[in-house]
Design an enzyme around this catalytic site. Structure first.
Site, mmCIF file in Angstrom:
data_model
loop_
_atom_site.group_PDB
_atom_site.id
_atom_site.type_symbol
_atom_site.label_atom_id
_atom_site.label_comp_id
_atom_site.label_asym_id
_atom_site.label_seq_id
_atom_site.Cartn_x
_atom_site.Cartn_y
_atom_site.Cartn_z
ATOM 1 N N ASP A 54 -36.528 -6.600 -49.920
ATOM 2 C CA ASP A 54 -36.021 -5.302 -50.383
ATOM 3 C C ASP A 54 -35.649 -5.383 -51.868
ATOM 4 O OD1 ASP A 54 -33.703 -6.774 -50.188
ATOM 5 O OD2 ASP A 54 -32.579 -5.274 -49.047
ATOM 6 N N ASP A 93 -38.468 -7.440 -44.909
ATOM 7 C CA ASP A 93 -37.017 -7.461 -45.113
ATOM 8 C C ASP A 93 -36.432 -6.133 -44.623
ATOM 9 O OD1 ASP A 93 -34.712 -8.617 -45.995
ATOM 10 O OD2 ASP A 93 -35.155 -8.398 -48.139
ATOM 11 N N LYS A 123 -36.549 -10.069 -41.570
ATOM 12 C CA LYS A 123 -35.359 -10.783 -42.067
ATOM 13 C C LYS A 123 -34.191 -9.802 -42.110
ATOM 14 C CE LYS A 123 -34.660 -11.751 -46.680
ATOM 15 N NZ LYS A 123 -33.380 -11.058 -46.959
ATOM 16 N N GLU A 125 -29.863 -9.637 -43.361
ATOM 17 C CA GLU A 125 -28.777 -10.313 -44.070
ATOM 18 C C GLU A 125 -27.536 -10.368 -43.177
ATOM 19 O OE1 GLU A 125 -28.027 -8.409 -47.830
ATOM 20 O OE2 GLU A 125 -30.093 -8.663 -48.512
ATOM 21 N N GLU A 192 -28.873 -18.136 -50.084
ATOM 22 C CA GLU A 192 -28.976 -17.620 -51.458
ATOM 23 C C GLU A 192 -27.701 -17.903 -52.258
ATOM 24 O OE1 GLU A 192 -30.519 -13.653 -51.922
ATOM 25 O OE2 GLU A 192 -29.978 -13.591 -54.059
HETATM 26 O O1 KIV Z 1 -35.201 -9.163 -51.136
HETATM 27 C C1 KIV Z 1 -35.549 -10.310 -51.437
HETATM 28 O O2 KIV Z 1 -36.494 -10.544 -52.217
HETATM 29 C C2 KIV Z 1 -34.827 -11.414 -50.822
HETATM 30 C C3 KIV Z 1 -35.031 -12.766 -51.405
HETATM 31 C C4 KIV Z 1 -34.281 -12.875 -52.677
HETATM 32 C C5 KIV Z 1 -34.665 -13.841 -50.457
HETATM 33 O O3 KIV Z 1 -34.053 -11.199 -49.946
#
Ligand code: KIV
Length: 294
Positions: A54, A93, A123, A125, A192
């Protein structure tokens, strides 16, 4: 400088392949992509996994942070990436508010990444507070990668894009989060912006791979935002980024050279132009003249 490419079509990278890499002590390469040509180049370079992050919101769409990114925007770019890359493991994401409201919504939205976005996995968070949504997504048979440490969707709660896990208490909390995500069934975890000692310790304690971004060399793999690596994002470059090219500078040079050529009448030259058969052109002019006279 020659570019490494692969001669034959190697097997599709799976979540299992990533786990096997960790077990064999082989490092995992992951980069972000948001479009077809980048995905194609990453696939040809042999990158293990592509994250349609994202971060799209900041590096492609020009938002101040990742919070405004929507499901529709993510799916649009996921489809473009899926058309360009066939071998790497493709991870979508989940954007802000697509999985935080309820586990049911989380499952529905995660499913869209596979069904409509051409992704292999998603993914999200967050740590222990995210377990109900994560378990629901995994129960639906959708592979999931966690993401802890600096979690950009919580930028306001964290007080900015700041490194995490720098106190003993915070470090222990992040280790607990990592263990909880592994126990829930995540196939990997992004770490991260955390101290390298903590990145190494978490990686040693887990059997699933850790993918570091600003988390040191002790992680099982590394990910970067491709626009940072290519020097395509001008607003800021985090300290942990290694810039391999200056494509923004290249673009500016190319655009300025084009402008000069156009203004000087040097583009297009003969080799960029289409010539007409002489007889056809003579007849065309004759016809044009008689039409003008009529
Ligand atoms: O959104 C993204 O690109 C990410 C990476 C920084 C891991 O979450």
């Amino acid at each position: 400088m020659s570019t490494p490419t692969l001669d034959r079509q190697p097997a599709k990278v799976t979540t299992l392949a990533l786990r096997r890499k960790k077990a064999a002590g082989e490092r995992i390469s992951m980069l972000t992509a948001y479009d077809y040509p980048t995905a194609l180049a990453l696939d040809q370079a042999g990158i293990d996994s592509i994250l349609v992050g994202d971060s799209l919101g900041m590096v492609v769409l020009g938002y101040a942070n990742t919070l405004p990114v929507t499901m529709e925007e993510m799916l649009h770019h996921c489809r473009a990436v899926a058309r360009g890359a066939t071998r790497p493991l493709l991870i979508g994401d989940m954007p802000f508010l697509s999985y935080q409201v309820s586990p049911e919504e989380a499952v529905r939205n995660a499913g869209r990444f596979l069904q409509q976005g051409g992704m292999d996995a998603v993914k999200v968070e967050g740590g222990r507070e995210r377990i109900p949504a994560i378990e629901a997504i995994l129960r639906a048979g959708i592979p999931l990668m966690g993401h802890i440490g600096l979690t950009p969707q919580s930028v306001h709660q964290l007080g900015g894009f700041r490194a995490q896990g720098r106190t003993a208490q915070a470090a222990v909390g992040l280790l607990r989060d990592a263990v909880a995500l592994e126990e829930a069934g995540c196939f990997a975890i992004v770490l991260e912006s955390i101290p390298q000692e903590l990145g190494e310790e978490i990686s040693r304690r887990l059997t699933i791979p850790t993918i570091g971004i600003g988390a040191g060399a002790g992680c099982d793999g590394q990910v970067l935002v491709t626009h940072d690596l290519l020097g395509l994002f001008e607003r800021f470059t985090p300290r942990f980024v290694k810039q391999y090219a200056d494509l923004h500078g290249e673009m500016r040079r190319a655009f300025a050279a084009y402008k000069l050529d156009v203004e000087a009448g040097q583009f297009p030259a003969a080799e960029h132009s289409l010539a007409m058969d002489e007889d056809e052109w003579r007849s065309a002019r004759k016809a044009m003249r008689s039409e003008a006279a009529a």
